[in-house]
Design a protein around this motif. Structure first.
Motif, PDB file in Angstrom:
ATOM      1  N   ARG A 178       1.172  -1.074  -0.072  1.00 34.48           N
ATOM      2  CA  ARG A 178      -0.066  -0.007   0.065  1.00 34.48           C
ATOM      3  C   ARG A 178       0.811   1.177  -0.093  1.00 34.48           C
ATOM      4  O   ARG A 178       0.414   1.967  -0.795  1.00 34.48           O
ATOM      5  CB  ARG A 178      -0.841   0.150   1.147  1.00 34.48           C
ATOM      6  N   ASP A 179       2.035   1.126   0.737  1.00 37.93           N
ATOM      7  CA  ASP A 179       2.867   2.418   0.777  1.00 37.93           C
ATOM      8  C   ASP A 179       3.372   2.576  -0.647  1.00 37.93           C
ATOM      9  O   ASP A 179       3.335   3.854  -1.134  1.00 37.93           O
ATOM     10  CB  ASP A 179       4.187   2.165   1.733  1.00 37.93           C
ATOM     11  N   ARG A 189       0.453   3.944  -3.064  1.00 39.08           N
ATOM     12  CA  ARG A 189       0.158   5.479  -2.866  1.00 39.08           C
ATOM     13  C   ARG A 189       1.222   6.477  -2.702  1.00 39.08           C
ATOM     14  O   ARG A 189       0.934   7.527  -3.035  1.00 39.08           O
ATOM     15  CB  ARG A 189      -0.542   5.498  -1.522  1.00 39.08           C
ATOM     16  N   LYS A 190       2.370   6.189  -2.482  1.00 35.59           N
ATOM     17  CA  LYS A 190       3.465   7.150  -2.339  1.00 35.59           C
ATOM     18  C   LYS A 190       4.477   6.882  -3.312  1.00 35.59           C
ATOM     19  O   LYS A 190       5.378   7.756  -3.228  1.00 35.59           O
ATOM     20  CB  LYS A 190       4.081   6.630  -0.915  1.00 35.59           C
ATOM     21  N   LEU A 224       1.557   6.481  -7.387  1.00 36.77           N
ATOM     22  CA  LEU A 224       0.717   7.739  -7.611  1.00 36.77           C
ATOM     23  C   LEU A 224       1.303   8.951  -7.544  1.00 36.77           C
ATOM     24  O   LEU A 224       0.836   9.884  -8.232  1.00 36.77           O
ATOM     25  CB  LEU A 224      -0.506   7.688  -6.510  1.00 36.77           C
TER      26      LEU A 224
END
Length: 142
Positions: free
Chosen positions: A54-55, A58-59, A62
């Protein structure tokens, strides 16, 4: 319902870690190689964060960053929520639900000793329910 200690006794206490100075690409390679969703980030033998898929999504993806040039330190989740071996599975599930997380590092006497995932908790819950059903069935049928 059991405790974190029960989970670690069942699955083992192997924990895969990475240095905060390694690249995100290195972390992704380790996640893929070990079929994991999370790595603990350790510096000077101390837990300082977690790195998750997820890190990355999203980081890095994205934000248009390069996984080969970005250090784990920049995108890891710092100051992770931790549990102890005596923490109940129910409390772990509450923490994961409230904080929208899927992994909890396990710390005892200041030392990282394991990691529990939402999958570990689901397996433990199913096992507990199966045991209860089996016990009640034997009781009813005599």
């Amino acid at each position: 319902m059991g405790t974190v200690r029960n989970i670690l006794q069942s699955k083992g206490s192997a924990v895969y870690s990475i240095s905060p100075d390694h690249s995100v690409y290195d972390a992704l390679e380790l996640l893929e190689e070990k079929n994991l969703g999370c790595l603990v980030v350790v510096e000077n033998e101390k837990l300082i964060g977690v790195f998750t898929e997820r890190d990355y999504a999203r980081k890095v993806v994205l934000k248009g960053k390069s996984s080969k040039e970005t250090p784990v330190r920049e995108i890891m989740t710092g100051q992770p929520i931790v549990v102890t071996p005596t923490t109940s599975c129910e409390v772990c599930m509450q923490l994961m639900t409230e904080k929208f997380i899927r992994h909890l590092p396990v710390v005892e006497n200041g030392q990282l000793i394991g990691l529990v995932s939402i999958g570990d908790l689901v397996r433990m819950t199913i096992s507990d329910k199966d045991y209860l059903i089996d016990t009640l069935s034997h009781y009813i049928t005599g």
